[in-house]
Design a protein around this motif. Structure first.
Motif, PDB file in Angstrom:
ATOM      1  N   ARG A  54      -1.663  -1.551  -4.069  1.00 36.86           N
ATOM      2  CA  ARG A  54      -2.447  -0.624  -3.249  1.00 36.86           C
ATOM      3  C   ARG A  54      -2.206   0.809  -3.713  1.00 36.86           C
ATOM      4  NH1 ARG A  54      -0.485  -1.967   1.209  1.00 36.86           N
ATOM      5  NH2 ARG A  54      -2.199  -3.055   2.264  1.00 36.86           N
ATOM      6  N   THR A  55      -3.261   1.604  -3.761  1.00 38.29           N
ATOM      7  CA  THR A  55      -3.191   3.040  -3.996  1.00 38.29           C
ATOM      8  C   THR A  55      -4.002   3.708  -2.892  1.00 38.29           C
ATOM      9  OG1 THR A  55      -3.136   2.648  -6.387  1.00 38.29           O
ATOM     10  CG2 THR A  55      -3.544   4.903  -5.652  1.00 38.29           C
ATOM     11  N   LEU A  56      -3.381   4.575  -2.110  1.00 37.54           N
ATOM     12  CA  LEU A  56      -4.052   5.157  -0.954  1.00 37.54           C
ATOM     13  C   LEU A  56      -5.224   6.039  -1.368  1.00 37.54           C
ATOM     14  CD1 LEU A  56      -1.047   6.077   1.368  1.00 37.54           C
ATOM     15  CD2 LEU A  56      -2.558   4.102   1.515  1.00 37.54           C
ATOM     16  N   LEU A 151      -7.483   4.058   7.893  1.00 36.41           N
ATOM     17  CA  LEU A 151      -6.515   2.977   8.036  1.00 36.41           C
ATOM     18  C   LEU A 151      -7.122   1.641   7.609  1.00 36.41           C
ATOM     19  CD1 LEU A 151      -5.098   4.064  11.510  1.00 36.41           C
ATOM     20  CD2 LEU A 151      -3.822   4.094   9.365  1.00 36.41           C
ATOM     21  N   TYR A 152      -8.328   1.389   8.044  1.00 33.90           N
ATOM     22  CA  TYR A 152      -9.004   0.120   7.742  1.00 33.90           C
ATOM     23  C   TYR A 152      -9.222  -0.055   6.238  1.00 33.90           C
ATOM     24  CZ  TYR A 152     -12.944  -3.156   7.402  1.00 33.90           C
ATOM     25  OH  TYR A 152     -13.775  -4.178   7.043  1.00 33.90           O
ATOM     26  N   LEU A 153      -9.795   0.955   5.606  1.00 34.61           N
ATOM     27  CA  LEU A 153     -10.164   0.827   4.192  1.00 34.61           C
ATOM     28  C   LEU A 153      -8.960   0.813   3.267  1.00 34.61           C
ATOM     29  CD1 LEU A 153     -13.329   3.107   4.121  1.00 34.61           C
ATOM     30  CD2 LEU A 153     -13.253   0.619   3.868  1.00 34.61           C
ATOM     31  N   ASN A 154      -7.845   1.357   3.700  1.00 38.07           N
ATOM     32  CA  ASN A 154      -6.639   1.325   2.872  1.00 38.07           C
ATOM     33  C   ASN A 154      -5.772   0.095   3.134  1.00 38.07           C
ATOM     34  OD1 ASN A 154      -6.283   3.802   1.096  1.00 38.07           O
ATOM     35  ND2 ASN A 154      -6.851   4.758   3.031  1.00 38.07           N
ATOM     36  N   GLN A 155      -5.988  -0.582   4.263  1.00 36.80           N
ATOM     37  CA  GLN A 155      -5.134  -1.700   4.649  1.00 36.80           C
ATOM     38  C   GLN A 155      -5.676  -3.058   4.222  1.00 36.80           C
ATOM     39  OE1 GLN A 155      -2.124  -1.528   5.911  1.00 36.80           O
ATOM     40  NE2 GLN A 155      -1.833  -3.743   6.131  1.00 36.80           N
ATOM     41  N   ILE A 156      -6.991  -3.244   4.282  1.00 41.68           N
ATOM     42  CA  ILE A 156      -7.564  -4.580   4.139  1.00 41.68           C
ATOM     43  C   ILE A 156      -7.412  -5.144   2.720  1.00 41.68           C
ATOM     44  CG2 ILE A 156      -9.194  -4.472   6.040  1.00 41.68           C
ATOM     45  CD1 ILE A 156     -11.325  -3.590   4.095  1.00 41.68           C
ATOM     46  N   TYR A 157      -7.460  -6.473   2.664  1.00 42.72           N
ATOM     47  CA  TYR A 157      -7.313  -7.209   1.403  1.00 42.72           C
ATOM     48  C   TYR A 157      -8.686  -7.550   0.849  1.00 42.72           C
ATOM     49  CZ  TYR A 157      -5.789 -10.765  -1.925  1.00 42.72           C
ATOM     50  OH  TYR A 157      -5.556 -11.489  -3.070  1.00 42.72           O
ATOM     51  N   PHE A 158      -8.878  -7.321  -0.460  1.00 43.55           N
ATOM     52  CA  PHE A 158     -10.174  -7.542  -1.099  1.00 43.55           C
ATOM     53  C   PHE A 158     -10.176  -8.724  -2.070  1.00 43.55           C
ATOM     54  CE2 PHE A 158     -10.613  -3.203   0.358  1.00 43.55           C
ATOM     55  CZ  PHE A 158     -11.960  -3.082   0.669  1.00 43.55           C
ATOM     56  N   ARG A 166      -9.400   1.579  -2.999  1.00 48.97           N
ATOM     57  CA  ARG A 166      -9.243   2.148  -4.346  1.00 48.97           C
ATOM     58  C   ARG A 166      -8.885   1.078  -5.377  1.00 48.97           C
ATOM     59  NH1 ARG A 166      -6.654   7.857  -4.802  1.00 48.97           N
ATOM     60  NH2 ARG A 166      -8.859   8.424  -4.871  1.00 48.97           N
ATOM     61  N   GLU A 167      -7.976   0.181  -5.003  1.00 50.93           N
ATOM     62  CA  GLU A 167      -7.623  -0.905  -5.923  1.00 50.93           C
ATOM     63  C   GLU A 167      -8.774  -1.888  -6.069  1.00 50.93           C
ATOM     64  OE1 GLU A 167      -5.208  -1.386  -8.004  1.00 50.93           O
ATOM     65  OE2 GLU A 167      -4.183   0.455  -7.452  1.00 50.93           O
ATOM     66  N   ALA A 168      -9.558  -2.069  -5.010  1.00 49.24           N
ATOM     67  CA  ALA A 168     -10.716  -2.961  -5.096  1.00 49.24           C
ATOM     68  C   ALA A 168     -11.724  -2.426  -6.103  1.00 49.24           C
ATOM     69  CB  ALA A 168     -11.364  -3.110  -3.726  1.00 49.24           C
ATOM     70  N   ALA A 169     -11.969  -1.107  -6.078  1.00 57.03           N
ATOM     71  CA  ALA A 169     -12.905  -0.505  -7.029  1.00 57.03           C
ATOM     72  C   ALA A 169     -12.420  -0.683  -8.468  1.00 57.03           C
ATOM     73  CB  ALA A 169     -13.084   0.979  -6.709  1.00 57.03           C
ATOM     74  N   ARG A 170     -11.112  -0.562  -8.665  1.00 57.94           N
ATOM     75  CA  ARG A 170     -10.555  -0.723 -10.012  1.00 57.94           C
ATOM     76  C   ARG A 170     -10.593  -2.181 -10.451  1.00 57.94           C
ATOM     77  NH1 ARG A 170      -5.300   3.201  -9.025  1.00 57.94           N
ATOM     78  NH2 ARG A 170      -6.356   5.187  -9.452  1.00 57.94           N
ATOM     79  N   THR A 171     -10.302  -3.092  -9.520  1.00 55.07           N
ATOM     80  CA  THR A 171     -10.245  -4.512  -9.857  1.00 55.07           C
ATOM     81  C   THR A 171     -11.611  -5.066 -10.241  1.00 55.07           C
ATOM     82  OG1 THR A 171      -8.340  -4.879  -8.403  1.00 55.07           O
ATOM     83  CG2 THR A 171      -9.685  -6.809  -8.956  1.00 55.07           C
ATOM     84  N   TYR A 172     -12.637  -4.727  -9.461  1.00 52.77           N
ATOM     85  CA  TYR A 172     -13.948  -5.333  -9.671  1.00 52.77           C
ATOM     86  C   TYR A 172     -14.858  -4.538 -10.612  1.00 52.77           C
ATOM     87  CZ  TYR A 172     -12.691  -8.522  -5.920  1.00 52.77           C
ATOM     88  OH  TYR A 172     -12.054  -9.487  -5.160  1.00 52.77           O
TER      89      TYR A 172
END
Length: 218
Positions: A54-56, A151-158, A166-172
């Motif tokens: 995770r990256t905030l 809180l929601y967008l930084n906490q949830i699992y993608f 942020r990690e979701a954007a990098r991953t996909y």
């Protein structure tokens, strides 16, 4: 006597659910597990260590169309309700009753999903659901909508090890969040409901159908 007994029973019922509720001050000091980055002498990343990758992402860094995609896909009344969407609850009850009691549709708001992911266990039990609703109401009184989205967008699992937007954007897409298009934002907004099922890597057809659903809601 019946009135007193009824009031006493209601109080006892309420206290059963509010006992030992998580302290909301833990949210004010939100410090989730994040990835540690190792760099070389030139500042280039050479390794990362993490428990949750995770990256905030500050809320002000999120494109407006990205926020709109998540609100459209997960909770269209987010900016109107106070933590609980009663109309969605009634609609979900009706849909599930028509399906013979099978859970076909949920009614959790973004606030409730944040509570479940950050403060409570994910177990599907009546008591947990009631506690989730109580906490959602309390959080809406204490935090702004923007803070709840943060809180929601930084906490949830993608899925695929990515926690937070942020990690979701990098991953996909191998992009930072400010580079995401409307279409890409819609795909990411469709993932939290079922990351494995809607993964474009594992189920591209399901992911495409979900992306189109979010776009149509937008």
């Amino acid at each position: 006597l019946l009135a007193v007994a009824g009031i006493g029973g209601a109080i006892a019922f309420y206290l059963t659910f509010v006992r030992d509720l998580p302290d909301l001050r833990t949210i004010e000091d939100y410090r989730p597990p994040i990835a540690s980055r190792v760099v070389d002498r030139n500042g280039e990343t050479i390794g990362r260590f993490y428990k949750e990758r995770r990256t905030l992402a500050p809320i002000e860094s999120l494109p407006q169309h990205l926020v709109q995609a998540f609100v459209a896909g997960e909770d269209s009344a987010f900016f109107e309700h106070a933590g609980i969407d009663y109309r969605s609850i009634l609609r979900a009850v009706w849909v599930n009753l028509r399906a013979g009691g099978e859970i076909k549709q949920g009614a959790s708001t973004i606030t409730q999903q944040m509570v479940k992911g950050l403060l409570l266990s994910p177990e599907r039990r009546f008591k947990r659901k009631i506690r989730e609703m109580i906490l959602a109401r309390r959080i809406e009184k204490r935090f702004s909508k923007q803070e709840i989205l943060y809180l929601y967008l930084n906490q949830i699992y993608f899925g695929h090890g990515a926690y937070g937007i942020r990690e979701a954007a990098r991953t996909y897409f191998d992009k930072d969040i400010h580079e995401l298009s409307v279409s890409e934002s819609a795909l990411l907004a469709g993932l939290p409901k079922a990351p494995s099922r809607y993964s474009p890597f594992q189920n591209p057809m399901e992911a495409e159908a979900r992306r189109r659903y979010v776009l149509s809601r937008m």
